[in-house]
Enzyme design. Sequence first.
Site, short mmCIF file in Angstrom:
data_model
loop_
_atom_site.label_atom_id
_atom_site.label_comp_id
_atom_site.label_asym_id
_atom_site.label_seq_id
_atom_site.Cartn_x
_atom_site.Cartn_y
_atom_site.Cartn_z
N LYS A 1 0.80 -1.22 0.00
CA LYS A 1 0.00 0.00 0.00
C LYS A 1 0.83 1.28 0.00
CE LYS A 1 -3.60 -0.14 -0.42
NZ LYS A 1 -4.73 -0.52 -1.31
N SER B 1 -3.26 -12.65 3.13
CA SER B 1 -3.59 -12.36 1.72
C SER B 1 -2.50 -12.89 0.79
CB SER B 1 -3.87 -10.87 1.49
OG SER B 1 -2.70 -10.11 1.57
C1 LIG Z 1 -2.68 -7.21 3.34
C2 LIG Z 1 -3.32 -6.71 2.09
N1 LIG Z 1 -3.48 -7.55 1.06
C3 LIG Z 1 -4.06 -7.15 -0.08
C4 LIG Z 1 -4.53 -5.88 -0.25
C5 LIG Z 1 -5.22 -5.52 -1.54
O1 LIG Z 1 -4.58 -4.56 -2.32
P1 LIG Z 1 -5.42 -3.55 -3.20
O2 LIG Z 1 -6.07 -2.58 -2.26
O3 LIG Z 1 -4.43 -2.89 -4.09
O4 LIG Z 1 -6.45 -4.33 -3.95
C6 LIG Z 1 -4.40 -4.99 0.79
C7 LIG Z 1 -4.94 -3.64 0.69
O5 LIG Z 1 -5.09 -2.95 1.67
C8 LIG Z 1 -3.78 -5.41 1.99
O6 LIG Z 1 -3.63 -4.58 3.05
#
Ligand SMILES: Cc1ncc(COP(=O)(O)O)c(C=O)c1O
Length: 308
Positions: free
Chosen positions: A39, A256
Site C-alpha cells: 500500500k 492475503s
Molecule cells: C494485506 C493486504 N493484502 C491485499 C490488499 C489488496 O490490495 P489492493 O487494495 O491494491 O487491492 C491490501 C490492501 O489494503 C492489503 O492490506
Amino acid sequence: MLSLIGHTPLISLSRIEHDVPGVRLLAKAEWFNPGGSVKDRAAASIVADAESRGLRGSDNVLLDATSGNTGIAYAMIGRSLGLRVTLCVPKNANPQVLGILRAYGAEVILTDPLQGADGAIQEARRLAQAHPDTFVYLDQYNNPANWKAHYQTTAMEIWEQTKGTVTHFVAGLGTTGTFTGTSRRLKEFNPAIRVIAVQPDAPLHGLEGLKHLDSALVPGIYDPTLPDETLFISTEEAYQAAHRLLDQEGLLVGPSSGAALAASLRLANELAVSHIPGVVVMVFPDSGARYVAEGVFASPGDRPFSRW
Ligand SMILES: Cc1ncc(COP(=O)(O)O)c(C=O)c1O
C-alpha cells in the site's frame, strides 16, 4: 524515505515449485516497502496527486478510510512530508496497526466494527462532506492514482524482473488497485498474459486486506471485465498456504499472500498436468509478523518440520 518505495524483490518459490513441474512461481515481496506493505505504492501516488492539485500545508488534513496497511502508508508519508492525516478505521482493527498509526501521529477515528471496512468508508464520506474546508478526502477506493501507481511501477518491475517472460499474474482484490493497475500495463506489454483475481470465498473471512465483492461496496476503480479468471479462496486454504510458505520457504507472510499462493497453486497444477509451461507472478502484500499475535501461525507443533 519516499524513494525507498517500490523496486521490491521478486522471490522464486523454488521448493514449492517442485510440485508443479514446468511452472515457475515468483512472488513480489511487497513487505520490503518502508511502510511494510504494497500500500505504500498507492498511498504515495494518491498523496502526490493530491499535492499536485494544491494542498494548503497543515491547514488541509488528508482523510481516508482504511483497515490497516494503507493507513500505515498514509501516516508514514504524511509525517515525512509534514502533512496531517486523519484515518477512519474499524474499531476491531489490529491493535498493533492502531499503535503504529498513532506513533506516526495520525488522528484515528474508530468506526463500528460490525460494519467493517464499509463502515469506515461511510464515516470518511460523512466527514469529508461535513468539513470540506478541512479535509482532503483521498478516497483510495475510487481514486485513479491508486491503480496508476501499479500501472507505473509494479507492472514495470515485474516485466523487467521476468525479462518479459511472465505468463500469468495473480493478485488479491482489496481496493483492487494492485490488480487493476498491474494487469492493465502487463496486458499492454503482452496481451497473452492471463490475469487472475483472488477473492475470499465468503463475506465473513480472515483475509485482511481482501474483499468479497459480491457482499461489499464495490470499489469504483474496479473493472470487472479485466480479470481473465477470478479464484475464490477460503480462509483455511489461505492460512495453510501461508504456513506452507513458512515451512518450506522460510517466508513469514500475511493471509492475503497465502490466498495469492493458494490461487497460484490451483492454476499451476492445471498447467502442470497439461504439460503447459508457465511463469506465474503473484503479489505478497505484507509480512506475517503482525498476524502472529492474532493466531494465524498458531499450533506450529501440528506442522511437520522438513529438512531440505
Ligand atoms: C494485506 C493486504 N493484502 C491485499 C490488499 C489488496 O490490495 P489492493 O487494495 O491494491 O487491492 C491490501 C490492501 O489494503 C492489503 O492490506
